[in-house]
Write an enzyme that holds these catalytic residues in place. Structure first.
Site, PDB file in Angstrom:
ATOM      1  N   GLN A 133     -43.900 -52.682  45.479  1.00 61.17           N
ATOM      2  CA  GLN A 133     -44.494 -53.911  46.553  1.00 61.17           C
ATOM      3  C   GLN A 133     -43.804 -53.775  47.874  1.00 61.17           C
ATOM      4  O   GLN A 133     -42.529 -54.229  47.876  1.00 61.17           O
ATOM      5  CB  GLN A 133     -44.339 -55.083  45.508  1.00 61.17           C
ATOM      6  N   GLY A 134     -44.739 -53.842  48.922  1.00 62.30           N
ATOM      7  CA  GLY A 134     -44.074 -54.227  50.119  1.00 62.30           C
ATOM      8  C   GLY A 134     -44.728 -55.476  50.863  1.00 62.30           C
ATOM      9  O   GLY A 134     -45.627 -54.918  51.823  1.00 62.30           O
ATOM     10  N   SER A 136     -42.553 -58.624  51.312  1.00 61.93           N
ATOM     11  CA  SER A 136     -41.457 -59.367  52.133  1.00 61.93           C
ATOM     12  C   SER A 136     -41.004 -58.498  53.320  1.00 61.93           C
ATOM     13  O   SER A 136     -40.900 -57.250  53.197  1.00 61.93           O
ATOM     14  CB  SER A 136     -40.320 -59.693  51.131  1.00 61.93           C
ATOM     15  N   SER A 168     -39.088 -53.526  45.427  1.00 63.23           N
ATOM     16  CA  SER A 168     -38.321 -52.990  44.019  1.00 63.23           C
ATOM     17  C   SER A 168     -38.841 -51.695  43.973  1.00 63.23           C
ATOM     18  O   SER A 168     -40.058 -51.592  43.831  1.00 63.23           O
ATOM     19  CB  SER A 168     -38.778 -53.999  43.037  1.00 63.23           C
ATOM     20  N   GLU A 251     -48.781 -61.276  39.024  1.00 65.81           N
ATOM     21  CA  GLU A 251     -47.244 -61.061  38.963  1.00 65.81           C
ATOM     22  C   GLU A 251     -46.799 -62.084  38.382  1.00 65.81           C
ATOM     23  O   GLU A 251     -45.735 -62.120  37.386  1.00 65.81           O
ATOM     24  CB  GLU A 251     -46.837 -60.725  40.379  1.00 65.81           C
ATOM     25  N   GLU A 364     -37.987 -73.162  44.734  1.00 64.96           N
ATOM     26  CA  GLU A 364     -38.210 -74.393  45.698  1.00 64.96           C
ATOM     27  C   GLU A 364     -39.946 -74.051  45.964  1.00 64.96           C
ATOM     28  O   GLU A 364     -40.484 -75.041  45.866  1.00 64.96           O
ATOM     29  CB  GLU A 364     -37.354 -74.172  46.702  1.00 64.96           C
TER      30      GLU A 364
END
Ligand SMILES: Cc1cc2nc3c(=O)[nH]c(=O)nc-3n(C[C@H](O)[C@H](O)[C@H](O)COP(=O)(O)OP(=O)(O)OC[C@H]3O[C@@H](n4cnc5c(N)ncnc54)[C@H](O)[C@@H]3O)c2cc1C
Length: 380
Positions: A133-134, A136, A168, A251, A364
């Site tokens: 997964q790209g 961030s 990841s 996810e 958060e």
């Protein structure tokens, strides 16, 4: 207060006893004895081999449509499968196949074109490819909508330039769920595009990052004028935020069933370990952890079977799981004491557990979502 309809969910799944026995028998004969290697090509080979074996036995894609190689089974079947899966100590679901099986595949099933489904879904179920997964970027994690990796539409291609981070399994994956900004001058959620990126394309550089547990599960990815065919766009160009939210929904929600059940098994392992050195403080703590794990399981089942589940249940589950995982591993360290150094998998998992309240959206951020979208509190 008005009576609200109650969901009637049979959590014992007695009606699936035959299916359960079939799963149990197959797992007993097929679960590999050795543990998965921690990272790199060896972890890739192990994970793909396991998925291929599951597929050959008819145990991959249980909830996926039959037309794409799945079995179209109900959520109850999935729950029973995972109960048996963790009981049999099958390889962790949080392995390099996690992205492909748990959110890339489901995103393509929900929003992909026929050609994308045809090209990608069977190879995932047959254990032939990995995905990463790209989303961030160095300046855009919690605030994903601020991302700046650029995609310029040139003829039939998108030419991508920029950087992703914490991707990841990027070092061992064939494909990536890539989120980029394709509308020049657009800001925030507008003008983004979700595209299937072939990781072997010229212009891609992958640099693995080692975490504090000593493993390299994630990587930085650099894109220098990478040409991706427009036919790889999932949804429409400019509509990537909606697609990305679907991916994150998978996810945080359905993907969690297996990992949560694995945590319950760890609590039982801890109880067995502590039985060797009984003490009332430990007993109270373990009783709390067992009750919390049962609560989490009930929450998961409620989400699985509630129709319609709220789109934000995933945040409740993700947050509860992440914080409980850290408490379970903290308890393991206290119970084991100096012994922990010899029991390397507990120490490794304890260190890895720190990332649970960051990955997939920090604690958060999940609290913000729960506060604003579920409790209706004022927005930040
Ligand atoms: C093990 C692991 C695997 C990952 N895998 C992937 C992957 O495969 N693909 C991918 O794209 N990303 C992946 N990530 C990245 C992950 O999604 C981000 O780390 C996460 O979204 C947080 O972003 P950040 O690291 O930039 O932290 P920041 O967003 O910079 O946050 C820093 C701190 O500020 C707090 N904060 C930020 N905004 C707010 C706010 N509005 N209110 C309150 N507090 C706030 C955060 O909670 C955090 O404590 C992974 C991360 C980990 C740890």
């Amino acid at each position: 207060m008005r009576d609200r309809p109650r969901s009637r969910v049979r959590l014992n799944f007695d009606h699936l006893a035959g299916f359960r026995q079939e799963a149990r028998d197959w797992l007993a004969a097929n679960v590999p004895e050795r543990r998965a290697p921690p990272d790199g090509p060896a972890s890739r080979a192990f994970a793909l081999d396991w998925v291929a074996r599951c597929h050959a036995g008819g145990w991959s894609g249980l909830g996926w449509p039959e037309a794409y190689g799945g079995r179209d089974l109900s959520p109850a079947h999935l729950a029973v499968w995972y109960e048996e899966y963790v009981r049999a100590r099958a390889p962790s679901v949080l392995d390099p196949t996690f992205v492909a099986l748990n959110h890339a595949g489901p995103t393509l099933i929900a929003l992909g074109t026929e050609a994308q489904k045809r090209d990608h879904l069977r190879p995932i179920l047959e254990g032939r490819v990995l995905w990463c997964q790209g989303f961030s970027e160095p300046g855009s994690g919690s605030d994903l909508a601020s991302l700046t990796t650029r995609g310029e539409i040139v003829g039939d291609d998108i030419v991508v330039t920029g950087q992703k981070i914490w991707s990841s399994f990027a070092d061992i994956a064939e494909f990536q769920e890539l989120l980029i900004r394709t509308e020049p001058g657009s800001t925030r959620h507008k003008g983004l595009t979700w595209v299937i990126c072939d990781m072997s394309l010229p212009g891609i550089t992958v640099r693995p990052i080692r975490n504090m547990a000593g493993a390299s599960h994630f990587a930085e990815v650099f894109y220098d004028q990478v040409r991706i065919p427009l036919s790889n766009v999932v949804g429409q160009p400019g509509d990537g935020w909606r697609v990305a939210m679907a991916t994150l929904g998978f996810e945080r929600k359905t993907a969690a069933i297996g990992t949560q059940m694995e945590l319950s098994v760890k609590v039982e392992d801890l109880i067995a370990m502590a039985a060797a050195a009984p003490g009332s403080a430990t007993a109270d703590r373990l009783a709390d952890l067992r009750a919390e794990a049962a609560g989490l399981r009930a929450m998961t089942y409620r989400t699985l079977f509630r129709d319609p589940a709220t789109p934000f249940d995933g945040s409740l589950m993700r947050l509860t799981f992440a914080e409980l995982a850290q408490r379970v591993h903290g308890a393991a360290m206290d119970i084991l004491g100096p012994e922990a150094l010899a029991q390397s998998h507990w120490t490794h998992d304890y260190l890895e557990a720190y990332s649970e309240t960051i990955a997939g959206g920090t604690a958060e951020i999940q609290r913000n979502i729960i506060a604003e979208r579920i409790l209706g509190l004022p927005r930040e």
